[in-house]
Design an enzyme around this catalytic site. Sequence first.
Site, PDB file in Angstrom:
ATOM      1  N   ASP A  79     -11.064   2.745   3.757  1.00 38.70           N
ATOM      2  CA  ASP A  79     -11.387   1.316   3.738  1.00 38.70           C
ATOM      3  C   ASP A  79     -12.904   1.109   3.696  1.00 38.70           C
ATOM      4  O   ASP A  79     -13.378  -0.003   3.486  1.00 38.70           O
ATOM      5  CB  ASP A  79     -10.832   0.670   5.024  1.00 38.70           C
ATOM      6  N   GLN A 133      -4.681  -1.434   9.415  1.00 43.33           N
ATOM      7  CA  GLN A 133      -4.620  -2.790   8.849  1.00 43.33           C
ATOM      8  C   GLN A 133      -5.253  -3.799   9.810  1.00 43.33           C
ATOM      9  O   GLN A 133      -4.894  -3.862  10.982  1.00 43.33           O
ATOM     10  CB  GLN A 133      -3.152  -3.160   8.565  1.00 43.33           C
ATOM     11  N   LYS A 143       0.836  -1.204   0.000  1.00 44.50           N
ATOM     12  CA  LYS A 143       0.000   0.000   0.000  1.00 44.50           C
ATOM     13  C   LYS A 143       0.870   1.253   0.000  1.00 44.50           C
ATOM     14  O   LYS A 143       0.616   2.210  -0.729  1.00 44.50           O
ATOM     15  CB  LYS A 143      -0.934  -0.011   1.218  1.00 44.50           C
TER      16      LYS A 143
END
Length: 297
Positions: free
Chosen positions: A122, A99, A55
């Site tokens: 997200d 994460q 990422k």
Amino acid sequence: MSEAKLIDGRVAADSLRSQVASEVADLKGRFGVTPGLAVVLVGDDPASQVYVRSKGEQSLAAGMHSVTHRLSADTPQDVLIGLVRSLNADPAIHGILVQMPLPRGLDEKAVVEAIDPDKDVDGLHVVNAGRLSQGLPALAPCTPVGCMILLRQTLGEDLSGLRAVVVGRSILVGRPVAQLLLQADCTVTIAHSRTRDLAAVCREADILVAAVGRPRMIPGDWIRPGATVIDVGINRVPFDDPAKAAEGRTKLVGDVDFRSARQVAGAITPVPNGVGPMTVACLLANTVTAARRIHGL
Ligand code: NDP
């Protein structure tokens, strides 16, 4: 019937990344805005480390501002939430991703809810889930957004009236992809572990999205001839070749039995190299969207 067309997620992800890079250049050049992504990694889970590195690298390659915060597995909840709040307040950051999974003892839901919904790239915050379910502009979860891009590239922009079946109802994949299909005017069925006669439900689908996490669960004879199959599943299994399996070697397969499904479907995503590569590319696209909205552009 001829074999299904392969939907190549690597090609689609490359093209999305190029599009994101040119949008970033435009935002910088015309408005002096550099989209910024902050990724927070807690603990040392090896798979998470690989995702987080990818990422960071891909956001830098697209010309974005990128920061990664690495915290130890014993980080207290209030310290993690404090970091999220400071990123919420940081004008250089437009997207925040924590994460998952978090180490034991940390409350994932509380951490997600601490993220400013406008920076929740997200798409997991309840505000974004609510906006999505009401058809309002939302940051939608990355993998479902990737599924929709692949579907539109395969079937064209207009998906209206198609019968879509989504197998799986998770907050991360099943529910949001169903909402996006509904927004695209598909007739949507969401199937799950309690669904009766799943085979018959799947056979109704013009678009079949599998997001279950069970290797090769959906065989070719559950698929309507000519249907478009999006296989989100990523499952690690032993090699079919007994010699390789005996060496403990494994490979990735989807939730769909690719070999039999390919004989029936019109188009299908392979695993790997189908949906998977789209996820990070969509994260970058969501960060650009967030930056535009935050700056009113
Ligand atoms: P979850 O485990 O959160 O959800 C799985 C869903 O499948 C649940 O809704 C469950 O139903 C349903 N299910 C389980 N067993 C059956 C069954 N026998 N019949 C019908 N439905 C069943 O998984 P995720 O949604 O997070 O992920 C799904 C898959 O996608 C995994 O393989 C994951 O690795 C992969 N994935 C891939 C990504 C990518 O980038 N390509 C990103 C995210 C996930 P119920 O709710 O009733 O329990």
